[in-house]
Design an enzyme around this catalytic site. Structure first.
Site, short mmCIF file in Angstrom:
data_model
loop_
_atom_site.label_atom_id
_atom_site.label_comp_id
_atom_site.label_asym_id
_atom_site.label_seq_id
_atom_site.Cartn_x
_atom_site.Cartn_y
_atom_site.Cartn_z
N MET A 30 0.80 -1.19 0.17
CA MET A 30 0.39 -0.43 0.38
C MET A 30 0.68 1.22 -0.09
SD MET A 30 -3.84 -0.67 1.98
CE MET A 30 -2.48 -1.01 3.45
N HIS A 34 9.51 1.02 2.60
CA HIS A 34 10.19 1.31 4.09
C HIS A 34 11.40 0.25 3.76
CE1 HIS A 34 8.24 -1.70 6.67
NE2 HIS A 34 6.99 -0.67 6.31
N GLU A 35 12.04 -0.41 4.98
CA GLU A 35 13.21 -1.31 4.93
C GLU A 35 12.15 -2.45 4.80
OE1 GLU A 35 16.15 -1.17 3.76
OE2 GLU A 35 16.51 0.01 3.58
N HIS A 37 9.56 -3.57 3.40
CA HIS A 37 8.96 -3.70 2.39
C HIS A 37 10.10 -3.79 0.87
CE1 HIS A 37 5.64 -1.18 3.30
NE2 HIS A 37 5.23 -2.04 2.90
N LEU A 177 11.21 -7.59 9.77
CA LEU A 177 11.98 -6.44 10.07
C LEU A 177 11.98 -5.53 10.90
CD1 LEU A 177 14.76 -6.64 7.96
CD2 LEU A 177 13.59 -4.79 6.20
N ARG A 185 8.82 -2.90 11.97
CA ARG A 185 8.35 -1.63 10.15
C ARG A 185 7.61 -1.51 10.02
NH1 ARG A 185 13.23 0.55 9.40
NH2 ARG A 185 15.58 0.60 10.50
#
Length: 282
Positions: A30, A34-35, A37, A177, A185
């Site tokens: 969506m 961030h890391e 993803h 993560l 995250r």
């Protein structure tokens, strides 16, 4: 990187790739990447010839209109992050492109997976998830689709979706993560101040302690212990804590040999809802 806003050109491009005997990997998101993803995308790049990342804030999975409105969106930043990873196709459709004229969810029977935890507190959420994921699978026809274990209930729902619909997609679950503090995250973390981000790390700290207790204590004892810990916390408000069977997601009262279990949690940091979970068997 190629960007597709309409489904027909994407379908044609995918058909060409597949005609050459190559595989397609899909990472549904969506946005507000961030890391976490990016780790999904990296896994997809290792296991697929061509990776498609969808960026679509799906309106039907939000039971709270304010949450939908406040959900972070930054397509330019998302594209910049993805461009650094390699030759990725990005599908970023308007709602009408996926849903047509009526933006409504299909109704699904996920055999009880949808009725607990997130489903209990977010009415209609998993019908929305199932609807958009099914549509993406039909358009992209991926060989594999990659989902994070942070949304473990969603992961199990998507697995059940492919089982019930017969869609030939392998669902790959990828590890959570975390930030240095341990906080999982999440796109929602962007709405937390630095100070509140540090306070929210209490969620993972509590999960780790619950895991230690699971070796000797009952599920009911641990649940009461977690609830008390949150009652004493000045900032976070616990919505739920449950220990459940990893496969069925049913809340347990006692452990059975051979089964696997996870602890699940949802809590509010001001008006920002955060979720996390931890495997209790390793």
């Amino acid at each position: 990187m190629q960007i597709f806003r309409e489904k027909d050109p994407l379908v044609q491009a995918i058909q060409k790739v597949k005609s050459e005997g190559k595989s397609i990997g899909l990472v549904p998101t969506m946005g507000a990447l961030h890391e976490g993803h990016l780790s999904l995308v990296k896994n997809a790049l290792k296991e697929s010839d061509q990776v498609v990342v969808s960026i679509f804030v799906n309106p039907t999975q939000f039971n709270n209109p304010d949450d939908l409105e406040k959900y972070p969106r930054d397509l330019e930043k998302d594209l910049e992050l993805l461009s650094s990873l390699g030759d990725i196709w990005v599908f970023t459709p308007a709602a009408g492109e996926l849903y047509g004229e009526k933006i409504l969810s299909e109704r699904f029977d996920f055999e009880g997976l949808e009725a607990v935890m997130e489903g209990k507190f977010r009415n209609g959420h998993f019908d929305g998830v199932g609807t958009v994921v099914k549509r993406l699978f039909e358009i992209v026809t991926p060989n594999k689709a990659f989902f994070g274990e942070k949304d473990f209930q969603q992961l199990q729902i998507v697995r059940k979706l492919t089982e019930k619909t017969g869609l030939p997609v392998e669902i790959v679950g990828c590890p959570i993560l975390r930030e240095e503090s341990g906080l999982a995250r999440s796109s929602r973390n962007e709405r937390l101040s630095d100070q509140n981000r540090k306070k929210a790390a209490f969620i993972y700290e509590t999960l780790k302690e619950a895991k230690e207790l699971f070796g000797t204590e009952s599920a009911n004892y641990i649940t009461e212990w977690v609830e008390k810990k949150f009652q004493e916390h000045p900032f976070l408000e616990l919505e739920y804590f449950e220990i459940a069977d990893s496969k069925t997601l049913k809340k347990i009262t006692h452990k059975e040999k051979g089964n696997q279990y996870r602890a699940f949690i949802a809590a509010y940091a001001d008006d920002i809802r955060l979720i996390d979970n931890i495997a209790l068997d390793n």
